[in-house]
Design a protein around this motif. Structure first.
Motif, mmCIF file in Angstrom:
data_model
loop_
_atom_site.group_PDB
_atom_site.id
_atom_site.type_symbol
_atom_site.label_atom_id
_atom_site.label_comp_id
_atom_site.label_asym_id
_atom_site.label_seq_id
_atom_site.Cartn_x
_atom_site.Cartn_y
_atom_site.Cartn_z
ATOM 1 N N ASP A 218 0.795 -1.220 0.000
ATOM 2 C CA ASP A 218 0.000 0.000 0.000
ATOM 3 C C ASP A 218 0.833 1.277 0.000
ATOM 4 O OD1 ASP A 218 -2.414 -1.455 0.151
ATOM 5 O OD2 ASP A 218 -2.208 -1.631 2.322
ATOM 6 N N ASP A 219 2.000 1.237 0.601
ATOM 7 C CA ASP A 219 2.780 2.449 0.801
ATOM 8 C C ASP A 219 3.618 2.790 -0.422
ATOM 9 O OD1 ASP A 219 1.883 2.899 3.468
ATOM 10 O OD2 ASP A 219 3.242 1.322 4.158
ATOM 11 N N ASP A 220 3.458 4.012 -0.918
ATOM 12 C CA ASP A 220 4.162 4.442 -2.129
ATOM 13 C C ASP A 220 5.677 4.392 -1.969
ATOM 14 O OD1 ASP A 220 1.807 4.850 -3.496
ATOM 15 O OD2 ASP A 220 1.723 7.005 -3.076
ATOM 16 N N TYR A 221 6.188 4.769 -0.793
ATOM 17 C CA TYR A 221 7.641 4.773 -0.616
ATOM 18 C C TYR A 221 8.227 3.369 -0.685
ATOM 19 C CZ TYR A 221 7.157 3.331 4.300
ATOM 20 O OH TYR A 221 6.887 2.641 5.450
ATOM 21 N N ILE A 222 7.473 2.373 -0.253
ATOM 22 C CA ILE A 222 7.944 0.987 -0.355
ATOM 23 C C ILE A 222 7.909 0.550 -1.815
ATOM 24 C CG2 ILE A 222 7.488 -1.409 0.283
ATOM 25 C CD1 ILE A 222 6.488 -0.385 2.991
ATOM 26 N N LEU A 223 6.826 0.863 -2.504
ATOM 27 C CA LEU A 223 6.723 0.526 -3.930
ATOM 28 C C LEU A 223 7.841 1.186 -4.723
ATOM 29 C CD1 LEU A 223 2.875 0.787 -4.500
ATOM 30 C CD2 LEU A 223 4.283 -1.272 -4.726
ATOM 31 N N GLU A 224 8.155 2.429 -4.390
ATOM 32 C CA GLU A 224 9.229 3.142 -5.082
ATOM 33 C C GLU A 224 10.569 2.434 -4.869
ATOM 34 O OE1 GLU A 224 11.242 7.475 -4.549
ATOM 35 O OE2 GLU A 224 9.048 7.432 -4.597
ATOM 36 N N GLY A 225 10.829 2.021 -3.637
ATOM 37 C CA GLY A 225 12.067 1.299 -3.356
ATOM 38 C C GLY A 225 12.133 -0.041 -4.066
ATOM 39 N N ILE A 226 11.032 -0.784 -4.035
ATOM 40 C CA ILE A 226 10.988 -2.078 -4.720
ATOM 41 C C ILE A 226 11.257 -1.890 -6.207
ATOM 42 C CG2 ILE A 226 9.447 -3.959 -5.435
ATOM 43 C CD1 ILE A 226 8.126 -3.712 -2.621
ATOM 44 N N ASN A 227 10.587 -0.923 -6.812
ATOM 45 C CA ASN A 227 10.754 -0.684 -8.246
ATOM 46 C C ASN A 227 12.180 -0.260 -8.585
ATOM 47 O OD1 ASN A 227 8.163 -1.443 -9.010
ATOM 48 N ND2 ASN A 227 7.344 0.586 -8.579
ATOM 49 N N LYS A 228 12.814 0.504 -7.699
ATOM 50 C CA LYS A 228 14.217 0.911 -7.906
ATOM 51 C C LYS A 228 15.107 -0.323 -8.044
ATOM 52 C CE LYS A 228 17.966 3.037 -5.262
ATOM 53 N NZ LYS A 228 18.277 3.793 -4.026
ATOM 54 N N TYR A 229 14.952 -1.286 -7.131
ATOM 55 C CA TYR A 229 15.798 -2.479 -7.171
ATOM 56 C C TYR A 229 15.385 -3.441 -8.280
ATOM 57 C CZ TYR A 229 18.124 -0.713 -3.128
ATOM 58 O OH TYR A 229 18.862 0.077 -2.285
ATOM 59 N N LEU A 230 14.101 -3.477 -8.619
ATOM 60 C CA LEU A 230 13.680 -4.310 -9.751
ATOM 61 C C LEU A 230 14.318 -3.818 -11.041
ATOM 62 C CD1 LEU A 230 9.874 -4.904 -9.040
ATOM 63 C CD2 LEU A 230 11.746 -6.546 -8.813
ATOM 64 N N GLN A 231 14.403 -2.511 -11.217
ATOM 65 C CA GLN A 231 15.059 -1.951 -12.405
ATOM 66 C C GLN A 231 16.534 -2.346 -12.438
ATOM 67 O OE1 GLN A 231 13.796 -0.343 -15.130
ATOM 68 N NE2 GLN A 231 11.852 -0.942 -14.204
ATOM 69 N N ARG A 232 17.191 -2.280 -11.298
ATOM 70 C CA ARG A 232 18.610 -2.641 -11.227
ATOM 71 C C ARG A 232 18.821 -4.132 -11.477
ATOM 72 N NH1 ARG A 232 21.104 0.640 -6.054
ATOM 73 N NH2 ARG A 232 20.640 2.746 -6.807
ATOM 74 N N LEU A 233 17.900 -4.948 -10.991
ATOM 75 C CA LEU A 233 18.044 -6.404 -11.135
ATOM 76 C C LEU A 233 17.932 -6.868 -12.577
ATOM 77 C CD1 LEU A 233 16.176 -7.827 -8.031
ATOM 78 C CD2 LEU A 233 18.530 -8.324 -8.718
ATOM 79 N N LYS A 234 17.289 -6.093 -13.435
ATOM 80 C CA LYS A 234 17.127 -6.480 -14.839
ATOM 81 C C LYS A 234 18.466 -6.763 -15.513
ATOM 82 C CE LYS A 234 12.842 -4.062 -15.924
ATOM 83 N NZ LYS A 234 12.229 -2.998 -16.731
ATOM 84 N N HIS A 235 19.527 -6.168 -15.015
ATOM 85 C CA HIS A 235 20.857 -6.352 -15.600
ATOM 86 C C HIS A 235 21.482 -7.697 -15.211
ATOM 87 C CE1 HIS A 235 20.695 -2.196 -16.849
ATOM 88 N NE2 HIS A 235 20.391 -1.849 -15.617
ATOM 89 N N TYR A 236 20.901 -8.371 -14.227
ATOM 90 C CA TYR A 236 21.521 -9.582 -13.692
ATOM 91 C C TYR A 236 20.694 -10.851 -13.897
ATOM 92 C CZ TYR A 236 24.215 -6.059 -11.189
ATOM 93 O OH TYR A 236 24.991 -4.983 -10.871
ATOM 94 N N ILE A 237 19.381 -10.744 -13.682
ATOM 95 C CA ILE A 237 18.557 -11.955 -13.638
ATOM 96 C C ILE A 237 17.096 -11.601 -13.905
ATOM 97 C CG2 ILE A 237 18.027 -11.843 -11.151
ATOM 98 C CD1 ILE A 237 18.720 -14.975 -11.230
ATOM 99 N N LYS A 238 16.348 -12.614 -14.336
ATOM 100 C CA LYS A 238 14.896 -12.443 -14.449
ATOM 101 C C LYS A 238 14.315 -12.513 -13.035
ATOM 102 C CE LYS A 238 14.645 -14.585 -18.976
ATOM 103 N NZ LYS A 238 14.225 -15.768 -19.726
ATOM 104 N N PHE A 239 13.520 -11.532 -12.698
ATOM 105 C CA PHE A 239 12.937 -11.447 -11.363
ATOM 106 C C PHE A 239 11.482 -11.038 -11.507
ATOM 107 C CE2 PHE A 239 11.788 -9.862 -7.271
ATOM 108 C CZ PHE A 239 12.625 -10.465 -6.357
ATOM 109 N N GLU A 240 10.616 -11.752 -10.811
ATOM 110 C CA GLU A 240 9.180 -11.479 -10.891
ATOM 111 C C GLU A 240 8.588 -11.468 -9.492
ATOM 112 O OE1 GLU A 240 5.139 -13.652 -12.654
ATOM 113 O OE2 GLU A 240 7.110 -14.416 -13.206
ATOM 114 N N ILE A 241 7.657 -10.566 -9.274
ATOM 115 C CA ILE A 241 6.896 -10.548 -8.023
ATOM 116 C C ILE A 241 5.455 -10.907 -8.360
ATOM 117 C CG2 ILE A 241 6.024 -9.160 -6.107
ATOM 118 C CD1 ILE A 241 8.549 -7.471 -6.274
ATOM 119 N N LYS A 242 4.939 -11.921 -7.666
ATOM 120 C CA LYS A 242 3.539 -12.309 -7.803
ATOM 121 C C LYS A 242 2.836 -11.979 -6.481
ATOM 122 C CE LYS A 242 4.215 -16.298 -10.856
ATOM 123 N NZ LYS A 242 3.995 -17.752 -10.987
ATOM 124 N N ILE A 243 1.722 -11.298 -6.578
ATOM 125 C CA ILE A 243 0.958 -10.943 -5.386
ATOM 126 C C ILE A 243 -0.311 -11.787 -5.334
ATOM 127 C CG2 ILE A 243 -0.263 -9.081 -4.169
ATOM 128 C CD1 ILE A 243 2.825 -8.769 -4.313
#
Length: 157
Positions: free
Chosen positions: A12-37
């Motif tokens: 629910d919290d935008d600041y957490i989503l922003e942080g998650i998205n920051k690291y998901l963008q960085r992870l694209k360079h290393y591995i396939k990563f998916e979050i399922k809710i």
């Protein structure tokens, strides 16, 4: 290898989503990563903790495949340093694991059937954090693990 994080309930919290998205963008360079809710259960007021965990387990089993290697994130699991966690991920990649699936349970933890299905129980800390915060901490640790494996200057010991 693909890493999949499956969690109960939305963030629910935008600041957490922003942080998650920051690291998901960085992870694209290393591995396939998916979050399922998995959506929160509805009408849980009249369910016992065990009934709620059982219903959540049914949803987890629908989201994982029989060939997936499953690790539950659980406060009673083993604790690893960031370096040892990167070693674990490296061993899974070398071992040709196709999907490495990490689970974050609901407020009461996991049903025993999930523990039986899991290959490991991993703790990010002995402290208790909200399920939303754990998502951010976990994604950051996966990113950190890959920078360690690549010898990049993100992690310091």
């Amino acid at each position: 290898m693909k890493i999949i994080l499956i969690a109960i309930g939305k963030t629910d919290d935008d600041y957490i989503l922003e942080g998650i998205n920051k690291y998901l963008q960085r992870l694209k360079h290393y591995i396939k990563f998916e979050i399922k809710i998995i959506p929160d259960l509805k009408k849980t007021k009249h369910l016992s903790q065990d009934e709620q965990k059982s219903k959540e387990a049914e949803l987890f089993f629908k989201a994982i495949n029989p060939t997936d290697e499953v690790i539950v994130l659980d406060e009673r699991g083993i604790e690893l340093s960031s370096t040892h966690f990167s070693d674990l991920l490296n061993r899974k990649m070398i071992g040709s694991v196709q999907n490495l699936v990490f689970l974050i349970g609901g407020p009461y933890g996991f049903d025993n059937s999930i523990y039986q299905r899991a290959h490991y129980k991993l703790s990010l800390s002995r402290m208790t954090f909200s399920h939303q915060m754990i998502r951010l901490f976990f994604v950051e640790q996966v990113y950190r693990a890959f920078t360690i494996l690549k010898g990049e200057p993100y992690h310091h010991e």
